[in-house]
Design a protein around this motif. Structure first.
Motif, short mmCIF file in Angstrom:
data_model
loop_
_atom_site.label_atom_id
_atom_site.label_comp_id
_atom_site.label_asym_id
_atom_site.label_seq_id
_atom_site.Cartn_x
_atom_site.Cartn_y
_atom_site.Cartn_z
N ARG A 1 -9.34 4.14 3.49
CA ARG A 1 -9.93 3.83 4.79
C ARG A 1 -8.91 3.99 5.93
N LYS A 2 -7.73 3.43 5.74
CA LYS A 2 -6.71 3.50 6.79
C LYS A 2 -6.23 4.93 7.04
N LYS B 1 -8.42 0.41 0.52
CA LYS B 1 -7.86 0.18 1.86
C LYS B 1 -7.05 1.39 2.33
N GLU C 1 0.84 -1.21 0.00
CA GLU C 1 0.00 0.00 0.00
C GLU C 1 0.87 1.25 0.00
#
Length: 212
Positions: free
Chosen positions: A183-184, A180, A147
């Protein structure tokens, strides 16, 4: 009004000046700590709260500019210099070193109180920004290594398929990582994510290096 979560430190070798400044500030609700020398102040283990420093320029031994130099190498604190006589070179040096103000004795009470309020506000904002940056960094560190590879490519403006080609993964995988990451990082929009990446200087210092 003053706050028990804020402190004004006063460093002056003249006890009369120290007491006069202390009385003025305490009368306006400020919490005050007094020191007779820069060495005495620098030896203090400061409380982790908003603060500012009223610092005499001319003192025996370690002068105000010396104290400012040592402080600048440690945790910063807004400084208001006071001096008994005008000294343009010292004023310039103090301001270049980040001083909030430079006042000449006898100090005008209204001007001093305004300078203290400005200095405390500056420190409050700096502390808030530091907390926000620490929280942002914590979010970034929650990302997986992959990521962290995807994020800088996206904020550079690459399309999902371009990022996929760069990383040699599928476009669908990039889409999953993108969701993701959003969101994180707690980003409610892509624009917000770009701003966060900019604040973290992702493209320069945190972006993973690639050999191809």
């Amino acid at each position: 009004m003053g706050s028990k979560n804020e402190i004004v430190y006063i460093v002056d070798d003249d006890p009369i000046i120290r007491d006069a400044l202390s009385s003025l500030l305490r009368a306006s609700g400020k919490d005050v700590r007094l020191f007779g020398s820069g060495i005495e102040f620098l030896a203090l283990k400061r409380d982790d709260i908003a603060a500012c420093l009223i610092l005499d320029l001319k003192m025996p031994g370690m002068n105000g500019l010396d104290v400012q130099k040592v402080i600048s190498e440690q945790v910063s604190i807004p400084i208001i210099f006071i001096t008994g006589r005008g000294d343009i070179p010292s004023t310039v040096k103090a301001m270049k070193g980040g001083a909030v103000d430079f006042l000449t004795k006898p100090v005008d009470e209204t001007v001093l109180l305004a300078a203290v309020d400005q200095a405390l506000q500056k420190d409050r904002l700096a502390r808030l920004e530091a907390l926000e940056h620490a929280e942002l960094l914590s979010r970034y560190r929650s990302l997986t290594p992959r990521e962290r590879e995807v994020l800088p490519l996206l904020v550079k403006g690459m399309l999902n398929k371009q990022a996929a080609a760069e990383l040699q993964i599928t476009e669908y995988t990039v889409q999953i990582h993108r969701g993701k990451i959003m969101r994180k990082m707690k980003a409610d929009s892509f624009a917000a994510l770009v701003k966060m990446a900019t604040n973290l200087s992702l493209e320069q210092s945190l972006a993973p290096s690639r050999d191809h």
